[in-house]
Write a protein that holds these residues in place. Structure first.
Motif, PDB file in Angstrom:
ATOM      1  N   PRO A 262       0.841  -1.329   0.023  1.00 45.57           N
ATOM      2  CA  PRO A 262       0.058  -0.060   0.216  1.00 45.57           C
ATOM      3  C   PRO A 262       0.714   1.324  -0.079  1.00 45.57           C
ATOM      4  O   PRO A 262       0.254   2.508  -0.052  1.00 45.57           O
TER       5      PRO A 262
ATOM      6  N   GLY B 257      -3.058   9.589  -3.844  1.00 44.87           N
ATOM      7  CA  GLY B 257      -3.930   8.386  -4.144  1.00 44.87           C
ATOM      8  C   GLY B 257      -4.297   8.244  -5.558  1.00 44.87           C
ATOM      9  O   GLY B 257      -4.317   9.097  -6.172  1.00 44.87           O
TER      10      GLY B 257
ATOM     11  N   HIS C 230      -6.945   6.236  -8.646  1.00 37.92           N
ATOM     12  CA  HIS C 230      -7.979   5.257  -8.975  1.00 37.92           C
ATOM     13  C   HIS C 230      -7.991   4.881 -10.449  1.00 37.92           C
ATOM     14  O   HIS C 230      -7.609   5.643 -11.025  1.00 37.92           O
TER      15      HIS C 230
ATOM     16  N   PHE D 152      -5.909  -1.279  -0.336  1.00 37.11           N
ATOM     17  CA  PHE D 152      -6.758  -0.760  -1.414  1.00 37.11           C
ATOM     18  C   PHE D 152      -8.177  -1.174  -1.216  1.00 37.11           C
ATOM     19  O   PHE D 152      -8.506  -2.232  -0.446  1.00 37.11           O
TER      20      PHE D 152
ATOM     21  N   GLY E 254      -6.728   3.507  -3.954  1.00 34.78           N
ATOM     22  CA  GLY E 254      -5.753   3.074  -2.785  1.00 34.78           C
ATOM     23  C   GLY E 254      -4.460   3.445  -3.073  1.00 34.78           C
ATOM     24  O   GLY E 254      -4.282   4.261  -3.886  1.00 34.78           O
ATOM     25  N   THR E 255      -3.265   2.941  -2.169  1.00 39.45           N
ATOM     26  CA  THR E 255      -2.206   3.382  -2.186  1.00 39.45           C
ATOM     27  C   THR E 255      -2.001   4.642  -1.540  1.00 39.45           C
ATOM     28  O   THR E 255      -2.616   5.450  -1.732  1.00 39.45           O
TER      29      THR E 255
ATOM     30  N   ARG F 249       2.076   2.467  -9.908  1.00 38.27           N
ATOM     31  CA  ARG F 249       0.703   2.560  -8.831  1.00 38.27           C
ATOM     32  C   ARG F 249      -0.442   2.261  -9.349  1.00 38.27           C
ATOM     33  O   ARG F 249      -1.209   1.505  -8.813  1.00 38.27           O
TER      34      ARG F 249
ATOM     35  N   LEU G  44      -2.853  -1.153  -8.591  1.00 36.56           N
ATOM     36  CA  LEU G  44      -4.200  -1.104  -8.608  1.00 36.56           C
ATOM     37  C   LEU G  44      -5.139  -2.238  -9.226  1.00 36.56           C
ATOM     38  O   LEU G  44      -5.899  -3.118  -8.770  1.00 36.56           O
TER      39      LEU G  44
ATOM     40  N   ASN H 121      -4.274  -5.807  -8.054  1.00 36.31           N
ATOM     41  CA  ASN H 121      -5.084  -5.921  -6.767  1.00 36.31           C
ATOM     42  C   ASN H 121      -6.383  -6.333  -7.100  1.00 36.31           C
ATOM     43  O   ASN H 121      -7.003  -6.983  -6.410  1.00 36.31           O
TER      44      ASN H 121
END
Length: 413
Positions: free
Chosen positions: A78, A274, A276, A297, A310-311, A325, A329, A332
């Motif tokens: 994360p 952050g 998305h 996440f 997240g992250t 990153r 996502l 994940n």
């Protein structure tokens, strides 16, 4: 308190608009300034859309330092750093480490709990005046974890119990009943049935902004270059113009520091970046937001599809988006839900974060007509209306039974 006072606000995100609406309820005239239109792709647009009144435990925890090296080394973890930003972050990190003792952790948790407890009723006060059109869903929020790092999970459960946060521990089979499409990698979890989520945060923000205009509020799409004073009255300096107010509120999130620095106040505000992405037409796969605690996440079902968020990346306001990153996502999300279509809408936003993980709300240390409302880290969306209500009450000099000292900027001087 003379009711025809004019208040200027910097920032048209959820903090700025909430401050404006609660000030209008108290009879103030309000003008909001922002260099972008409300609902532009900033934090109030791109967040996870959670209304999370349970989230009193922040990142300054006794267990977090031991985990940081592993988090940084893991590609699915994360946490990430932009190495070119490390020298700038060092003073912030040092203060952050000092805030990870048990006492400091509990101080933050108690004072977050105090305002989080009031967060949903404050939203409802504003929601009563707009047509929500199904934009908010009351299906709770679910956290799941595997059987690693269980000490950290125990700590979260214990602290929330101690604060009186209502939580429902769930077993594997209960998780499966709630969300049958998640692959069964999980071991256990916790469910917050009273939490809510936004189907589209931008649309909600715009409805609140339209309410502000309908009530006589004004909006100026202008960048504030500086704040000066005409005797005691604060003046917004835009390109070639001066706008004088009786009081002002600085509520522009991660961008607030430039203005507070100019006011001679050294507030250690930095930014957690952050991300998305959306998976379109997949929002039927989940009924509610699900957060996988081990990897930091979550996925929220929204109008735009499944929003994977997240992250935490420390890298300031100027570094470009990190493709690694985004990849993190996507992998994940597929780990959680299996096969998904091509992702869309890569987004990066800035969470304004202070090293003790408490927001700054209240008057400036140096100027009695300047008020602050920023630094809500991961909870800016949840805490917008209650923060606006608190700060508008301070401006109107109302009494309160809340202890507001912990949110004062004076704590950093």
């Amino acid at each position: 308190m003379s009711k025809n006072l004019h208040v200027g606000i910097v920032g048209s995100g959820i903090q700025g608009v909430s401050n404006a609406l609660f000030l209008q309820k108290k009879g103030f005239k309000v003008t909001i300034f922002d260099r972008d239109n409300p609902g532009s792709p900033a934090a109030s647009y791109g967040n996870a859309g959670h209304f999370s009144p349970y989230a009193s435990l922040s990142l300054n925890r006794t267990d977090v330092l031991a985990d940081v090296p592993a988090m940084l080394l893991s590609s699915t973890g994360p946490l990430a750093l932009k190495w070119n930003y490390v020298p700038k972050m060092l003073p912030w990190f040092f203060k952050f480490i000092l805030n990870t003792t048990k006492n400091k952790m509990m101080h933050t948790a108690r004072n977050m709990h105090q305002i989080l407890d009031l967060a949903l009723p404050a939203y409802d006060e504003l929601f009563d005046e707009i047509n929500l059109d199904g934009l908010v869903e009351n299906k709770g929020i679910l956290y799941i974890w595997n059987d690693k790092d269980l000490k950290s999970r125990d700590l979260e459960i214990k602290v929330r119990d101690e604060l009186g946060v209502k939580q429902q521990l769930v077993t594997k089979s209960e998780i499966h009943d709630l969300e049958p499409n998640i692959k069964p990698f999980y071991h256990a979890g916790v469910y917050y049935p009273y939490a809510r989520h936004a189907r589209n945060p931008k649309k909600i923000l715009l409805k609140l902004f339209e309410l502000f205009l309908k009530k006589g509020g004004k909006f100026e799409k202008k960048n504030i270059n500086d704040i000066q004073f005409d005797t005691e009255k604060p003046v917004f300096v835009t390109d070639g113009e001066r706008h004088t107010f009786d009081k002002i509120v600085i509520a522009c999130g991660a961008f607030s520091k430039k203005l507070t620095d100019n006011l001679g106040e050294r507030i250690p505000l930095d930014t957690e970046r952050g991300y998305h992405v959306h998976f379109k037409d997949c929002d039927h796969l989940l009924s509610r937001p699900v957060i996988f605690s081990n990897r930091g996440f979550g996925i929220t079902p929204m109008e735009q599809g499944l929003r994977v968020v997240g992250t935490v990346e420390f890298g300031g306001l100027d570094n470009p988006l990190s493709k690694s990153r985004i990849k993190n996502l996507i992998s994940n999300a597929k780990y959680m839900l299996g096969d998904l279509p091509e992702h869309e809408d890569e987004w990066l936003g800035f969470r304004p974060t202070l090293p003790d993980f408490l927001p700054v709300m209240g008057p400036s240390k140096n100027y009695k007509n300047v008020f602050y409302c920023f630094g809500h880290h991961h909870l800016g969306w949840t805490l917008g209306p209650i923060s606006g209500k608190i700060v508008s009450g301070m401006i109107a000099k109302e009494n309160t039974n809340l202890n507001l000292d912990p949110y004062s900027s004076v704590r950093f001087s």
